[in-house]
Motif scaffolding. Structure first.
Motif, mmCIF file in Angstrom:
data_model
loop_
_atom_site.group_PDB
_atom_site.id
_atom_site.type_symbol
_atom_site.label_atom_id
_atom_site.label_comp_id
_atom_site.label_asym_id
_atom_site.label_seq_id
_atom_site.Cartn_x
_atom_site.Cartn_y
_atom_site.Cartn_z
ATOM 1 N N ARG A 20 -74.432 9.186 -71.530
ATOM 2 C CA ARG A 20 -74.690 9.789 -72.838
ATOM 3 C C ARG A 20 -74.177 8.877 -73.944
ATOM 4 O O ARG A 20 -73.169 8.200 -73.774
ATOM 5 N N GLN A 21 -74.867 8.911 -75.067
ATOM 6 C CA GLN A 21 -74.396 8.182 -76.233
ATOM 7 C C GLN A 21 -73.193 8.915 -76.805
ATOM 8 O O GLN A 21 -73.116 10.149 -76.718
ATOM 9 N N SER A 24 -73.286 12.437 -78.726
ATOM 10 C CA SER A 24 -74.508 13.175 -78.409
ATOM 11 C C SER A 24 -74.321 13.910 -77.094
ATOM 12 O O SER A 24 -73.965 13.307 -76.088
ATOM 13 N N GLU A 27 -78.624 13.321 -75.639
ATOM 14 C CA GLU A 27 -79.357 12.062 -75.553
ATOM 15 C C GLU A 27 -78.636 11.078 -74.638
ATOM 16 O O GLU A 27 -77.489 10.735 -74.862
#
Length: 105
Positions: A20-21, A24, A27
């Motif tokens: 994951r970013q 986030s 996303e």
């Protein structure tokens, strides 16, 4: 969302996982590493309908394309980074093939 997984193809082991970013919760990108390669790749974002088979297919396609590009001869470039004009970028016409003449102003 599917969990991290490994698979073997062509004598190589592919280790795949979603990361994951930062900041986030939804996303993420599919990252993978391959035995015999020092790099780590993130070729595409994760999607709700991802399965091991769909991710495997996309990763194999990406990696095989990358290997083919690495094996291809380099394109001759001038000092500005543009392709050189004296090196043909397209194959010459076949014998007897009519080529269009350039328009003159």
């Amino acid at each position: 969302m599917i969990e991290a997984f490994e698979f073997e193809e062509g004598g190589r082991t592919y280790t795949c996982k979603v990361e994951r970013q930062k900041g986030s919760a939804t996303e993420g990108w599919w990252w993978f590493v391959v035995t015999g390669d020092q790099h780590r790749y993130a070729p595409f974002q994760s999607a709700r309908g991802d399965t091991q088979n769909s991710v495997r297919g996309r990763i194999l396609e990406y990696h095989q394309n990358r290997l083919a590009r690495r094996a291809a001869p380099p394109v001759a470039r001038n000092h500005w980074g543009k392709p050189r004009k004296d090196v043909p970028q397209t194959p010459p016409p076949a014998p007897g093939e009519v080529t269009p003449k350039p328009k003159t102003a």
